[in-house]
Each structure stands twice: as structure tokens, then as C-alpha cells.
Design an enzyme around this catalytic site. Structure first.
Site, short mmCIF file in Angstrom:
data_model
loop_
_atom_site.label_atom_id
_atom_site.label_comp_id
_atom_site.label_asym_id
_atom_site.label_seq_id
_atom_site.Cartn_x
_atom_site.Cartn_y
_atom_site.Cartn_z
CG HIS A 283 -1.85 -0.61 0.84
ND1 HIS A 283 -2.96 -1.08 0.61
CD2 HIS A 283 -2.54 -2.11 1.71
CE1 HIS A 283 -3.90 -1.96 0.35
NE2 HIS A 283 -3.04 -2.67 0.95
CG ASP A 346 -3.75 -3.72 4.63
OD1 ASP A 346 -2.50 -3.26 5.07
OD2 ASP A 346 -4.75 -3.80 4.38
CD GLU A 347 -5.70 -6.24 1.11
OE1 GLU A 347 -6.98 -6.29 0.91
OE2 GLU A 347 -6.06 -4.73 1.01
CB ALA A 348 2.41 -7.45 2.15
CG HIS A 349 -1.45 -9.28 -1.78
ND1 HIS A 349 -1.10 -10.26 -0.66
CD2 HIS A 349 -2.85 -9.39 -2.37
CE1 HIS A 349 -2.90 -10.06 -0.33
NE2 HIS A 349 -3.65 -9.53 -1.58
#
Length: 541
Positions: A283, A346-349
Site C-alpha cells: 500500500h 496487510d495485503e503485502a502481496h
């Protein structure tokens, strides 16, 4: 304010749902009331004691009401004077009364605010409100408790007291005693100012809405792919460039350090702690676009105005990444008197698991270095959370069991939990498929679903005493105005506030929905554009 956006109203018969009173969460209306029918009573001259949101822990109705009049005085001492002024400022516009703030001894027959440091049973935020014809006495151990009690006093008065012009009385507070303490010490709400930017005054407006329902923590999501919203002197392009846009390509914006401090001070005046969030290592497109050296290939990507997630990542191997993180946390910590800094996670893909672990192992000590404790989204439990850290669970009922167990295991090892299950607490989720605003990736979240769950029992395997509280996040991919915020937060926010404040034994949908319906005139008086869910027996229009 922007043009008001109203959800279509129900048309139905007027049904009387008022009951005599409430005690210790006792039902205040017929539990068989059908919430799908338009229903409600004309607001009573005297609101039954304790029929408010959140419902108090203990209510003992007794005797005749107190009547606020032109001769009423507000009694304080040096420690409580500012709270007395706050109460007077709330009540003067609608009542038209002068309500002078005077020394306690000069307020006979008025409203008295008293601190009782020895009353340990009230804790940091508890209060006792005694109302009788000869006066009202509000007692607390700490000033925060007095402030929470003022919100109760305010809700006991007719909703018209919220208006900014003189209204007809009478202004009565039912007789009896309320003794009230919160269930959880952490009762939070998050506002995403990164996807769409909101001004200082707009944030203050939300702070005031939170205060009415005894929320004590404001989590500000200050950075994301679409915009960086807090000035950092050592990295100025974060705001001048990274803050120059938002979802859809709007103008964006950012807070100067002075403006951020203004928000923090305003929140503190409402006894709310601000937790700033800088989401890392994903993000981060706004930061990556602002400084090429933060990218592994040394090439800055373009600014981003879409709503996809998981595509950005700081370059974990580069030393400059940690110079950047250190500078950002140092400068924000210096502006933030609260205990915590939220580092996202979060969401550190686009970050490998090994890099994610390495990154968090280096970044968490930086937070401690500057005197703060870590808060992170629950993916932080894939690493080793720092001592004193809180993890914020945002999974769903359908989240895989192994992920839930990893969070529960961290709790058993001493990590505190903030519960924000997305399919219960995310205020940006659509109510139904027909809701114009919001998203639906977590499912549809109607009012009952957001209220009808028990935080203590929600996460299997997590000890009850590791749940520090709950938080209601409001993400803004689709929300660009204060009216947008209103219609998604209300009426779900008051119910989540009640879950955090009121004893578990008081939680009952059939009685809650009636008390919630009775908030409608207050929403209207405050200019809050709310969703008239068919699950709630709202007053007929």
C-alpha cells in the site's frame, strides 16, 4: 455540506413502541416489534432513564425528573471547568438558556460535575449520573469519565437539544441513577483519508459523531497507494507529489504538521486517542511514486488513482528503505502524544514472505525507539509481534481456520487483539446489493449483522482477556463527501460502539433496534444523513 443523499424511506403506519423505562439493559420495548414495519413513537417529553446508545451498565429509575430551566447553572471546580464549558456550549443553542458555569457551591439546583478520585470502581472512563428534581450530579474518577457521562446526559434530553437554533422545551432528564463503566478499554473507529482526502474540519465532524457514542480511539489511515496525507519534513515530496491525487484522480490533499496536531488536540478534547497509520511495506505506491530510490529498480511508478490492492512494495533489501521508515516514524511519533503507531502490514502481496518477515523484524524496533507501541493488521502474526503490540483482526467468518488460529496463537502468547472483522465492522461494506455506495467483497453487512455478535467469543482459541476491544473501519474508495461517510457509518456505528461499551448481558437485537430507531430524530438534528434500514423500526416521516 454537500447535497444530502437520502435512502428511500419506508411508508407505514405509526406504531407506539415506547415503554416505561430501562434497568440494567432491561428491554425498553416489546421484543416482538417487527423491524421491517415503519414504526416509532412521538419522542416522549421525558426519555426513560437509560434508553440511550450505548445502553448503560446499571440503571435505577427513581422519582420525578429534573428540568433544565433558564436559571440552571453548571457547577464545576478548577479541574472540571473546561468540561462544564463544553456542556454549556452543547446546550445553549437549542435551549436558549444562559447556563453559566460557576463554582460547585453556587450551582444548587443545577447540574454539578464532580471528580471522585477514590471511587476506584468507576475506573478511567466510568461515571455515575444522579437525577432528581433538585438537581443533577455527574461523578467520575477521571475527567474522561465525566466526558462520557456528559454524552449520557445529552442523550437523556430531547433530540432537539442538538439543534443550533432555539427550540421549544421542556428539557427534562428522567429521575434516578445510572452507574456505567465500559466493557472494553479500546473502542475505536478508523477513517481512511488516503483513498479520498478529508479536511481538518471534516475529520473534526467525525470526531464529534464518535464522541456522542463514547468511542475513545480515532485511527487515521494516512498513507496508501492513492495518496500520502501527512507532512514529513525529511521527505517533502511524499505530500507535494504523493498527496496530489486520490481515487478517481481528484485533487487529493494532505495535513501539514500543524493541521495534524490540530486534529490530535481536538480529538483529545473529546477524550479520544489518535493512532496514525503508515501502511507498510505494501500500500505504498504514493511513496514509491514520490521517491525513485525506494523502488528496487530505481524507477518511480506513476501516481495511482484506482482501487486495486497488493501491487506495491517498498524495496526490503535497500538500506534507504529503513532510513525512510526511521524518518517517517520519528517525525510522526514526535507529533503524536498517544501510545501507538499503526504500521499496517496487510495485503503485502508483492512482498515475499521472507522479505516481509525481515522488514517487520527491522521496523517494529523503530517504533519502540521513538517511544511508541506497534499496532498492525493481523498479517503481522506471520512474524513475531513486538512486546506490547496489538494486532487488528480484519478477517471474515469464512477466513480459513489456519489463519484464525495463527492470530489466536499470537494472542495466547501475549499479543493483544483489536477485532475488526470485515463482514461485521467495515462501515464501507454495502448494506444490500442495492446500496449505491460502498464495496461488497466481504459481503453485505446490514445493521443487525454488524451488531449481533460477541467480540469475546468471536475468535476461537483467543483468550477473552486478550481482546482489548473493537474498531469500526471506514474505507473511502467510494466515499468522497461527508454525506457519503454519514450514510455508511450510520446507523451501524452506534451499534458497534455499544458492543465496545455495554456489558455483554445487555446485548439484545430486539431491544437495541428500538433504542436505535429512537436515535433518528437526533441524527436529523445533527444533520447526519443515515441509511433507513428496513430492519429497524424507524419513526414514520
Amino acid at each position: 455540506m454537500t447535497q444530502r443523499r437520502r435512502i428511500p424511506r419506508l411508508i407505514g403506519s405509526l406504531l407506539l413502541v415506547a415503554a416505561a423505562g430501562v434497568g440494567c439493559g432491561e428491554a425498553a420495548a416489546d421484543s416482538t416489534t417487527d423491524g421491517k414495519n415503519a414504526a416509532a413513537a412521538v419522542e416522549p417529553e421525558v426519555r426513560p432513564l437509560g434508553r440511550i446508545v450505548p445502553v448503560p451498565a446499571s440503571v435505577t429509575p427513581e422519582g420525578e425528573p429534573y428540568t433544565l430551566t433558564r436559571t440552571t447553572r453548571i457547577g464545576t471546580n478548577r479541574e472540571t471547568r473546561e468540561l462544564g464549558r463544553h456542556l454549556a456550549a452543547l446546550l445553549r443553542p437549542a435551549t436558549g438558556f444562559p447556563l453559566p458555569v460557576v463554582d460547585d457551591v453556587a450551582a444548587r439546583g443545577g447540574i454539578r460535575l464532580r471528580l471522585s478520585p477514590g471511587d476506584t470502581a468507576l475506573g478511567a472512563e466510568g461515571y455515575r449520573l444522579r437525577s432528581a428534581p433538585d438537581g443533577v450530579v455527574l461523578t467520575a474518577r477521571e475527567p474522561a469519565g465525566l466526558f462520557r457521562g456528559l454524552q449520557t446526559l445529552r442523550q437523556q434530553l430531547p433530540a432537539a437539544v442538538e439543534r443550533k437554533s432555539v427550540q421549544n422545551g421542556p428539557w427534562k432528564i428522567a429521575g434516578g441513577t445510572i452507574t456505567d463503566t465500559p466493557r472494553y478499554a479500546y473502542r475505536g473507529a478508523m477513517l481512511d483519508v488516503s483513498r479520498h482526502f478529508f479536511t481538518v474540519d471534516e475529520v473534526k465532524r467525525y470526531i464529534d459523531q464518535l464522541a456522542l457514542y463514547k468511542v475513545n480511539t480515532l485511527h487515521l489511515h494516512l498513507s496508501d497507494d492513492q495518496g500520502w496525507r501527512i507532512a514529513v519534513d525529511s521527505w517533502p515530496r511524499l505530500t507535494t507529489y504523493g498527496g496530489s491525487t486520490e481515487v478517481g484522480g481528484g485533487p487529493g490533499g494532505f495535513y501539514t504538521k500543524a493541521q495534524y496536531q490540530e486534529i490530535v488536540r481536538y480529538a483529545a478534547s473529546r477524550y479520544q486517542e489518535v493512532i496514525p497509520e503508515i501502511d507498510l511495506p505494501g500500500h505504498t505506491n504514493a511513496a514509491l511514486a514520490s521517491y525513485a530510490e525506494l523502488n528496487c529498480d530505481g524507477v518511480a511508478p506513476p501516481l495511482y488513482t484506482g482501487v486495486k490492492v497488493g501491487f506495491s512494495s517498498l524495496c526490503v533489501p535497500k538500506p534507504v528503505t529503513y532510513d525512510f521508515v526511521d524518518d517517517v516514524i520519528r517525525e510522526i511519533a514526535a507529533l503524536t502524544p498517544g501510545r501507538y503507531i499503526h504500521i499496517g502490514g496487510d495485503e503485502a502481496h508483492s512482498t515475499s514472505h521472507a522479505d516481509y518477515v525481515a522488514f517487520m523484524d527491522k521496523v517494529q524496533p523503530v517504533v519502540a525507539k521513538y517511544g511508541k507501541k506497534v499496532v498492525g493488521w493481523h498479517q503481522l502474526t506471520g512474524t513475531t509481534p513486538a512486546d506490547g503490540a496489538l494486532v487488528q483482526y480484519w478477517g471474515l467468518d469464512r477466513t480459513p481456520t489456519e489463519e484464525k488460529e495463527r492470530v489466536a496463537a499470537a494472542a495466547r502468547n501475549g499479543t493483544g487483539l483489536i477485532l475488526s472483522p470485515a463482514d461485521r465492522t467495515y462501515l464501507d461494506m454495502k448494506y444490500t446489493k442495492d446500496t449505491k455506495l460502498g464495496l461488497a467483497w466481504a459481503g453485505y453487512v446490514e445493521v443487525r449483522r454488524s451488531y449481533d455478535w460477541n467480540p469475546a467469543a468471536y475468535l476461537a482459541g483467543a483468550p477473552e482477556d486478550t481482546v482489548r476491544g473493537i474498531e469500526a473501519p471506514l474505507w473511502t474508495e467510494t466515499l468522497a463527501t461527508t454525506d457519503d461517510l454519514d450514510v455508511m457509518a450510520f446507523p451501524r456505528l452506534p451499534g458497534l460502539a455499544e458492543l465496545g461499551w455495554s456489558p455483554a448481558a445487555t446485548h439484545d437485537w430486539d431491544t437495541y433496534k428500538v433504542r436505535l430507531a429512537e436515535q433518528a430524530p437526533r441524527f436529523d438534528a445533527l444533520g447526519i444523513d443515515y441509511h433507513r434500514s428496513p430492519e429497524v423500526p424507524w419513526p414514520a416521516e
